[in-house]
Enzyme design. Structure first.
Site, PDB file in Angstrom:
ATOM      1  N   SER A   1       0.461  -1.308  -0.228  1.00 50.48           N
ATOM      2  CA  SER A   1      -0.206   0.205  -0.195  1.00 50.48           C
ATOM      3  C   SER A   1       0.992   1.404   0.387  1.00 50.48           C
ATOM      4  CB  SER A   1      -0.586   0.266   1.689  1.00 50.48           C
ATOM      5  OG  SER A   1      -1.355  -0.801   1.445  1.00 50.48           O
ATOM      6  N   GLN A   2      -0.089   2.666  -0.586  1.00 52.17           N
ATOM      7  CA  GLN A   2       1.104   3.934  -0.562  1.00 52.17           C
ATOM      8  C   GLN A   2       1.567   3.882   1.236  1.00 52.17           C
ATOM      9  OE1 GLN A   2      -1.911   6.330  -1.964  1.00 52.17           O
ATOM     10  NE2 GLN A   2      -0.478   8.279  -1.864  1.00 52.17           N
TER      11      GLN A   2
END
Ligand code: SAH
Length: 196
Positions: free
Chosen positions: A42-43
């Site tokens: 994920s970011q």
């Protein structure tokens, strides 16, 4: 204050530990990156944001659906008492466990399988987080949440979903609050996007 501690941990944690392919050199970029098996890490700022919204503390148990690289799991292990994490791709959870072991976390239990039905064995949980998007909120996860607990979960169709903060009060009344638009991979299984 817990928020400052979480932000401090965010700036200290080396994301490149969680990426073992040609994208490793991009670890510092604030974007999701491929980790194989059509999945992504994920970011970073979204992981920070979701951790802050989950409001973990050292007394609480957390159920995480979608271990992936283990990056989000590290935040949970750092700030919660015990983490129960479920991942559907065996190769990914094996690697994540190795990394998190290497970082010294001993308060994580790992399970390979479909997490759409949660992990009944250790329920109920104080906190639940999903890092893959379901088409609709899995009922079983709400059932496995303790009164007074909270869930952070992306819910919605392919493309963009709403990130929900779901709370259950002492009487068991559930409140679902859409916070922001996010883009996650699909939560496979019965709440997935491509059910026949
Ligand atoms: N926070 C993770 C995100 C990984 S992407 C990270 O930063 O690395 C989401 C993960 O959810 C993928 O690894 C995917 O395989 C897993 N997943 C998808 N559907 C699932 C399901 N039904 N049960 C358990 N894990 C699932």
């Amino acid at each position: 204050m817990e928020e400052n501690k979480i932000r401090g941990f965010f700036s200290r944690l080396d994301r490149s530990v969680f990426i073992e392919n040609e994208y490793k050199k991009y670890a510092d970029i604030d974007k999701p990156l491929p980790i194989g098996y059509e999945q992504t890490i994920s970011q970073p700022t979204l992981v920070l944001d979701m951790t802050l919204r989950l409001e973990p503390d050292k007394d609480c148990t957390v159920l995480e659906i979608g271990t992936g690289s283990g990056y989000q799991t590290a935040f949970l292990a750092e700030f919660a008492h015990t983490v129960y994490t479920v991942e559907i791709v065996p190769e990914l959870i094996k690697k994540a466990e190795k990394r998190l072991d290497g970082l010294g976390y001993r308060n994580i239990r790992y399970k390979t399988g479909d997490g759409s039905d949660g992990w009944p064995e250790f329920a109920p949980y104080d906190r639940i987080i999903t890092t893959a998007a379901a088409g609709s909120m899995p009922n079983e996860l709400i059932r496995q949440l303790k009164p007074g607990g909270r869930i952070v979960a992306p819910v919605g169709p392919p493309g963009y979903q709403d990130l929900f903060v779901i709370t259950k009060d002492k009487n068991g009344t559930v409140d679902m609050d859409p916070i922001e638009k996010v883009a996650f991979v699909e939560m496979k299984g019965k709440y997935g996007w491509n059910r026949e």
